[in-house]
Design a protein around this motif. Sequence first.
Motif, short mmCIF file in Angstrom:
data_model
loop_
_atom_site.label_atom_id
_atom_site.label_comp_id
_atom_site.label_asym_id
_atom_site.label_seq_id
_atom_site.Cartn_x
_atom_site.Cartn_y
_atom_site.Cartn_z
N HIS A 83 0.79 -1.23 0.00
CA HIS A 83 0.00 0.00 0.00
C HIS A 83 0.82 1.28 0.00
O HIS A 83 0.31 2.34 -0.34
N ASP A 84 2.07 1.22 0.42
CA ASP A 84 2.95 2.39 0.42
C ASP A 84 4.36 1.93 0.06
O ASP A 84 5.24 1.87 0.92
N ALA A 85 4.59 1.62 -1.19
CA ALA A 85 5.87 1.05 -1.63
C ALA A 85 7.05 1.97 -1.33
O ALA A 85 8.17 1.50 -1.19
N LYS A 86 6.79 3.26 -1.19
CA LYS A 86 7.90 4.20 -0.96
C LYS A 86 8.48 4.08 0.45
O LYS A 86 9.57 4.54 0.71
N VAL A 87 7.75 3.47 1.36
CA VAL A 87 8.21 3.34 2.75
C VAL A 87 9.04 2.07 2.89
O VAL A 87 8.55 0.98 2.65
N THR A 88 10.31 2.21 3.22
CA THR A 88 11.16 1.03 3.41
C THR A 88 11.93 1.10 4.72
O THR A 88 12.08 0.10 5.40
N GLN B 85 1.05 -0.91 19.81
CA GLN B 85 0.41 -0.40 18.60
C GLN B 85 0.67 1.09 18.39
O GLN B 85 0.83 1.54 17.26
N THR B 86 0.73 1.85 19.46
CA THR B 86 0.97 3.29 19.34
C THR B 86 2.33 3.56 18.72
O THR B 86 2.46 4.38 17.81
N SER B 87 3.36 2.86 19.21
CA SER B 87 4.71 3.04 18.67
C SER B 87 4.78 2.56 17.22
O SER B 87 5.43 3.19 16.38
N CYS B 88 4.12 1.47 16.94
CA CYS B 88 4.10 0.93 15.57
C CYS B 88 3.52 1.95 14.60
O CYS B 88 4.13 2.29 13.59
N THR B 89 2.34 2.46 14.93
CA THR B 89 1.66 3.42 14.06
C THR B 89 2.49 4.69 13.91
O THR B 89 2.66 5.21 12.80
N SER B 90 3.01 5.19 15.02
CA SER B 90 3.80 6.41 14.99
C SER B 90 5.06 6.24 14.14
O SER B 90 5.40 7.11 13.33
N SER B 91 5.73 5.12 14.31
CA SER B 91 6.96 4.87 13.54
C SER B 91 6.68 4.76 12.04
O SER B 91 7.45 5.27 11.22
N LEU B 92 5.59 4.09 11.69
CA LEU B 92 5.26 3.95 10.27
C LEU B 92 4.86 5.29 9.65
O LEU B 92 5.25 5.58 8.51
N THR B 93 4.12 6.11 10.38
CA THR B 93 3.75 7.41 9.81
C THR B 93 4.98 8.31 9.71
O THR B 93 5.11 9.07 8.75
N THR B 94 5.90 8.20 10.67
CA THR B 94 7.14 8.97 10.59
C THR B 94 7.97 8.53 9.39
O THR B 94 8.63 9.35 8.74
N ALA B 95 7.91 7.24 9.06
CA ALA B 95 8.66 6.71 7.92
C ALA B 95 8.00 7.06 6.59
O ALA B 95 8.57 6.81 5.53
N GLY B 96 6.79 7.63 6.64
CA GLY B 96 6.15 8.08 5.41
C GLY B 96 4.86 7.37 5.04
O GLY B 96 4.24 7.71 4.03
#
Length: 89
Positions: free
Chosen positions: A44-49, A64-75
């Motif tokens: 769904h977001d190939a640009k995020v690696t 889950q909070t850290s997971c979501t936050s880290s993924l949104t920070t990664a783009g």
Amino acid sequence: MRMRPSARIPGILAGLALAVGGAVFTAPAAHADMKACEQYVAQHDAKVTSGVAEACYQGQIGNQTSCTSSLTTAGASKDVAEQACEASR
């Protein structure tokens, strides 16, 4: 009335077999894992690696909070991050 030890052993073994067999049937269904989270992000977001594996690990261990936050920070978008972290549980 006391049972002979030789008569007790089959009963004990049968009880153990039922207990172990019952545990197999009552075990919860397997949940998705880190790979499911990483694959969701990739689809769904190939640009995020960068940082996806660590974020998905956080989701897998229940953060889950850290997971979501880290993924949104990664783009990743917020929706993708939430769904991917949910997949890691």
